[in-house]
Design an enzyme around this catalytic site. Structure first.
Site, PDB file in Angstrom:
ATOM      1  CB  THR A   1      50.987   2.246  13.038  1.00  8.16           C
ATOM      2  OG1 THR A   1      52.280   2.297  13.648  1.00  8.16           O
ATOM      3  CG2 THR A   1      50.529   0.797  12.995  1.00  8.16           C
TER       4      THR A   1
ATOM      5  CB  THR B   1      50.085   5.973  18.195  1.00  7.41           C
ATOM      6  OG1 THR B   1      51.166   5.040  18.084  1.00  7.41           O
ATOM      7  CG2 THR B   1      48.875   5.442  17.446  1.00  7.41           C
TER       8      THR B   1
END
Length: 332
Positions: free
Chosen positions: A14, A97
């Site tokens: 991300t 993540t």
């Protein structure tokens, strides 16, 4: 004044993503795009106030696509760069993540350096409204050049917090404060005026482990068996048929599989598969109680199943002895 040089390795995630519009913080994983590490850093010119980045492109993927072969590549890349360039102050790895804590823990166990290695991610794409990506990037750079970051093992930084690779875990799907170190808490803060550390890891890591890259190029298969009400032995049999040399039981707290799983795990342990008993609870120890000792199984200490898997994979490159592996779980 010359700024410290930091090697910045791009893996995607991300933090390297561009969504289709500023309000998209949901669909970008499938419909946005991943930037190269150079593109990502170019969007945060403030980084240049702190470091001279040395760009190391690797992958531009979501971290659900990152696995053991990538861990090995990253470890080899860092080791090679350290050997070739003593002037590098530290390393920052841009990472998704979803699996950042697994990559970080593997590196924490195999890297042979006391230089700071910092993994950083984000919960919102770089171009999203109120993205956390730019400040997370700056925070990671500031941490990587801070003298107190040296010798603390691999670190994970997000949301102005510094966590130890062994302890940190993602606890929420979308919240910015998703990363927590449940049992013992974070190591420090990244504030506007300073980077501050308040504790350091006591479990051995990096230079103090017996795991060396030249011995772990072919990591053994280790699978995780998740416990749920009524779970049977089918998954265990399938993993064994696939060649698993180790099994991690992600059982009910405080480390109790279902009766069917228990029987199948006992058979596996008796036939030479190393079984580690962990818990799906997310915090707390699984001790090597009398039953585990008598059955030749290992207690995971306070490692969750996905991190117990990593340590077991590395342990199996050295020994199959459950007693020796238990000592490793109590040391690293």
């Amino acid at each position: 004044m010359t700024k410290p040089r930091v090697a910045v390795i791009g893996c995607g995630g991300t933090i390297s993503s561009i969504s289709t519009h500023a309000l998209d913080v949901l669909d970008y994983t499938e419909f946005g795009r991943k930037m190269s590490v150079g593109e990502a850093l170019a969007m945060v010119p403030e980084i240049g106030q702190f470091v001279e980045p040395a760009l190391v492109p690797y992958r531009e993927v979501g971290s659900s696509a990152i696995g053991p072969q990538d861990w090995l590549h990253l470890a080899e890349t860092i080791a090679r760069m350290i050997a070739q360039d003593e002037g590098i102050a530290g390393f920052v790895i841009l990472h998704g993540t979803a699996t950042i804590e697994e990559t970080a823990f593997f590196l924490n166990l195999v890297l042979k350096t006391d230089k700071p290695v910092v993994l950083v991610g984000a919960q919102r794409p770089m171009n999203a409204l109120s993205s956390d990506a730019p400040m997370n990037l700056v925070g990671a750079m500031r941490t990587a050049i801070h003298p107190d970051a040296r010798g603390k093992g691999v670190l994970v930084t997000l949301n102005d917090e510094i966590h130890a690779a062994r302890d940190v875990t993602k606890t929420s799907t979308y919240r910015l404060q998703t990363f927590r170190s449940p049992d013992f808490g974070l190591l420090g803060h990244i504030d506007g005026d300073a980077v501050r550390f308040y504790r350091e890891p006591l479990r051995k890591h990096t230079l103090a482990t017996p795991f060396h890259l030249d011995a772990v190029r072919d990591l053994p298969r280790v699978d995780i068996v998740y416990a749920y009400a009524g779970a049977d032995e089918v998954a265990i049999k399938a993993f064994r048929a696939a060649g698993a040399r180790g099994l991690v039981s992600g059982a009910f707290a405080p480390g109790l599989p279902t009766p069917a799983q228990k029987r199948a795990l006992e058979i596996a342990a008796a036939e030479g598969v190393v079984v580690v008993q962990a818990s799906r609870a997310g915090s707390g120890r699984v001790a090597r109680r009398r039953y585990l000792l008598e059955k030749g199984m290992v207690g995971s200490d306070n490692l969750p199943p996905h991190k117990a898997r990593i340590l077991l994979m590395l342990a199996l490159t050295i020994t199959n002895d459950p007693d020796a592996i238990q000592e490793m779980f109590e040391t690293y």
